[in-house]
Design an enzyme around this catalytic site. Structure first.
Site, PDB file in Angstrom:
ATOM      1  N   CYS A 269       0.832  -1.214   0.000  1.00  0.00           N
ATOM      2  CA  CYS A 269       0.000   0.000   0.000  1.00  0.00           C
ATOM      3  C   CYS A 269       0.868   1.267   0.000  1.00  0.00           C
ATOM      4  O   CYS A 269       1.557   1.553   0.975  1.00  0.00           O
ATOM      5  CB  CYS A 269      -0.910  -0.048   1.228  1.00  0.00           C
ATOM      6  SG  CYS A 269      -1.758   1.490   1.613  1.00  0.00           S
TER       7      CYS A 269
ATOM      8  N   CYS B   9       0.048   3.795   2.731  1.00  0.00           N
ATOM      9  CA  CYS B   9       0.512   3.259   4.024  1.00  0.00           C
ATOM     10  C   CYS B   9       1.990   3.594   4.225  1.00  0.00           C
ATOM     11  O   CYS B   9       2.408   3.970   5.325  1.00  0.00           O
ATOM     12  CB  CYS B   9       0.324   1.745   4.082  1.00  0.00           C
ATOM     13  SG  CYS B   9      -1.384   1.190   3.976  1.00  0.00           S
TER      14      CYS B   9
END
Length: 144
Positions: A30, A33
């Site tokens: 991600c 993230c």
């Protein structure tokens, strides 16, 4: 304090052993993230009175499922064992600081009172629905 990896083995104790716990739900693949990770890590150093945990949604699917995580990163905040904040999306440092400050300033007596009120209302609405179903059922009309 640096962040701790949250697994099914330490999940419950992390909630009960810390007055304030922030959880960052993330995954290695991600991009947002990865952008949020240094902001989160820096905050963990600035707020030693707050526990910061990271939940790898790939490795800890059971925990992610408990929170119905469908978008990452997602930040969840606990105060005295109660979820008081949950929001998907990477936060900038000032936004994360605002969340931490707000969580610290919560009046937990008010939070518990509101939760009790919501639970009572939910129980009341369950009884109302049950009553309406009974009244509307064909068998109810035939019992005279």
């Amino acid at each position: 304090m640096s962040t701790i990896e949250i697994t099914k083995d330490n999940f419950e104790s992390s909630i009960t052993d810390n007055s304030i716990l922030l959880l960052d739900f993330w995954a290695d693949w991600c991009g947002p993230c990865k952008q949020f990770a240094p902001v989160y890590e820096e905050a963990s150093e600035q707020y030693p009175d707050v526990a910061f945990g990271k939940v790898d949604t790939e490795a800890q699917q059971e925990i992610a499922g408990l929170f119905s995580i469908s978008s990452i990163p997602t930040l969840v905040a606990f105060r005295e064992g109660i979820v008081v904040f949950a929001q998907p999306g990477a936060l900038a440092a000032p936004q994360l600081e605002q969340v931490i400050t707000a969580v610290k300033e919560l009046d937990m007596d008010e939070v518990r009172a509101e939760l009790a009120k919501q639970e009572a209302e939910a129980e009341g609405s369950d009884a109302t629905v049950e009553s309406e179903v009974t009244e509307a059922s064909p068998e109810a009309g035939n019992q005279q």
